[in-house]
Design an enzyme around this catalytic site. Sequence first.
Site, PDB file in Angstrom:
ATOM      1  CG  ASP A  47      -2.199   0.708   1.075  1.00 49.79           C
ATOM      2  OD1 ASP A  47      -2.289   1.526   0.158  1.00 49.79           O
ATOM      3  OD2 ASP A  47      -3.125   0.469   1.881  1.00 49.79           O
TER       4      ASP A  47
ATOM      5  CG  ASP B 239      -9.472   2.203  -0.062  1.00 49.65           C
ATOM      6  OD1 ASP B 239      -8.991   1.092  -0.349  1.00 49.65           O
ATOM      7  OD2 ASP B 239      -8.887   3.029   0.671  1.00 49.65           O
TER       8      ASP B 239
HETATM    9  C1  GLA Z   1      -5.661   1.964   2.468  1.00 55.45           C
HETATM   10  C2  GLA Z   1      -6.059   0.819   1.563  1.00 55.45           C
HETATM   11  C3  GLA Z   1      -7.139   0.012   2.236  1.00 55.45           C
HETATM   12  C4  GLA Z   1      -6.630  -0.505   3.562  1.00 55.45           C
HETATM   13  C5  GLA Z   1      -6.168   0.660   4.428  1.00 55.45           C
HETATM   14  C6  GLA Z   1      -5.492   0.165   5.669  1.00 55.45           C
HETATM   15  O1  GLA Z   1      -6.678   2.883   2.593  1.00 55.45           O
HETATM   16  O2  GLA Z   1      -6.480   1.287   0.318  1.00 55.45           O
HETATM   17  O3  GLA Z   1      -7.545  -1.058   1.417  1.00 55.45           O
HETATM   18  O4  GLA Z   1      -5.593  -1.407   3.338  1.00 55.45           O
HETATM   19  O5  GLA Z   1      -5.251   1.472   3.721  1.00 55.45           O
HETATM   20  O6  GLA Z   1      -5.032   1.205   6.455  1.00 55.45           O
END
Ligand code: GLA
Length: 737
Positions: A472, A542
Amino acid sequence: MKLNDKAIYSPEYNIEKIITVETQTASLVLAVCQEKSLLTCHFGGKLDNPKSYIASGPIVKGEELPKTVSAFGGSEHNSTLRVTHADKMISTELIYISHFNKEIDNNRSETIIELKDKLHNLHIELHYLAYQLEDIIECWTVVSNNEVGIITLHDYASFELALSNQTADYHLSSFYGLWEREACIQEEKLHFGKKTIENNFGTWSSFGFNPAFLLSTEGESNEDFGEVISGAYAWTGSWRIDFNYNFNKLAHDRVQRQLLTVSATNQTVAADYHLKQGETLSTPKFILNYSQQGTGKISRNFHRWARRYSLRDGTTPRPILLNSWEGAQFDFNEDVLVDMMDGLVKMGGEMFVLDDGWFGEHEFARDSIYSGLGDWQVNRTKLPRGLDYLIEQADQRGLSFGIWFEPEMINPNSRLYNQHPDWVIKQPERDNILYRQQLVLDLSNPKVQEHVYRSVANILDSHPGISYIKWDCNRSFTNFGSQYLSANNQSHLWYDYVKGLYSVYQRVMDDYPEVILQVCASGGGRIDFGALKYHHEFWASDNTDALQRVYIQWGLSYIYPAIACANHVSICPNIQTGRSLPLKFRFDVAMSGRLGLELSPSDLPENDLKFVRKAIDSYKSIRSVVSTGDLYRLMSPYDSDYSIMSYLCDKERKLVLFSYKLKHELGQLMPTIKLKGISSKSYYLIEEINLYEEQQPHCQQNGMAMSGRDLMNRGLRLNLSKEYDSAVITFTEKVEH
Ligand code: GLA
């Protein structure tokens, strides 16, 4: 080289040499004239004999052709290459030196053209790597400083394309969006002037705009007809693509000619780059794609090319996984996770992925976004038996195990920050600017690269049972400054960061070839072909609301293949939008890419579980078709109340159709759906899958065998009569007439 001071600039060109870069249906024709300029003559459909076209057609002596590289300071008024030379001169005039062609195999050949400034020892290599079958040309530029002293690159392009078609009516489609609203499509007519799509985030490539476009040359774009030129930039940082539509230069006493110049660069805001004597800079790659059969063919070209050449294990179907984020967020312990695994096994899933929250100790425990990033040690308070226990539990249940990392980032509340405050991106004298309570580690620094690599490698070495990483990246650059780069080279940060990131990705990929990598950046902030070279898939967004996902996935489908598009089913009401949608709709939408789950199974009502099990089984039966089939888009959610598309896999002789009803009004007509791409001579057995036990099929021809010709000419009748009705239908090729 000493210039003849009698030589005066003349716009008259005698063509001496033609250089052609070709794919199955496209030709890029460049010309070298007596005066040694390199000119662009043609990019478009393949020409049988470019030489005769140039001798007899509109391009004759006396008419100006655009230069292939517009260098600042010679005859050009616009520039994609602007250099301050070692002697502080600011102008550059490029001349042709040589070119050669390398056959790589029967599908790929590379043409390399060497240019040089007339006065200085500045060398430019233009690379064009043509992929015949996929109609793709990968383009990049290598700049070498052979001058005595340092040069400054203010502008340089990976690629520049001059289109001088008098009759063109250019329409540009671009993909805008940001967090939770990625890849929205906008199409606009290009008028005179400059249109720029860009991204200045530094760590992200695809918020604001995705680095890709479609340029229809004959009016508005069409899925099946017309010429389309498309491009995608393989770069996981800041970038800019310009469409400069103007009169061709020096035209006041001649026929006026219009010119559209398309150029792509990673050189954005204040990112001057210095090269010492003997140094070279290789630009990111620009993926040029050509179709005479509309945007549908463009997508199939990109997808085929990506699966074959630019996506890791491009044709191996991905596991069906459950990711813990939406189901547990930071609030879990061993029992919660093992419960999720149990639920996943009942559903028929294949992999469990533990998201954020498993690391950081004591006061730095990652129990919220406020602490822990940087401390990649297991939080033993939360997980007393460590990851080993979870991996073992997964293994006992026949599940593989994956884990979340965000190794480029750091919370000021971490052990790492206390040890290395100098490792973050910031100007030393200015205050930290936090975003999501975190800072970016400075990957231009080789020590930081080593650290980031080790953070991941240590966990993988001590836990060989980990077979998947979600990598990420949740913030962008601010407070631009590197505490590692010299004062003179602060502006190198944008380029050096991404290069540093790529070197870490490369090491992880080389050292752990079996580990599946997902690229994620607050959802879809890093969806680009630069990142995908090192990854198997991307987290599309997300936003798991299936209705919005229809649009996000539709936008992404123009460029990126379904096998790489991670789509997860979540619970209702959706935590991002508050919307409730039928479970079947949510599955049918997610099944059109790489299916996964983003929930805690215990949050699902008992009678939903039965359907989930069935849906996952249904997905398994079509997974390879979705993963490797050719995409045909049939009805756009932008133009209708439906979204309908299909994947056709020649190898399996099967087509899978996905159809979603997005809005319902009484009295609305349901159009018949004409299939595309199948054999008119074959018969196809029609089977609707993924229905509830007692549910009537939506497809009136369910269970019948129909001729391909009829399915393409007359079409299919689907009864999607309520809002959020959806259907998944398979067509299995049976017999030839
Ligand atoms: C980001 C990612 C999510 C999740 C969060 C965790 O927003 O896109 O899918 O993994 O971080 O903190």
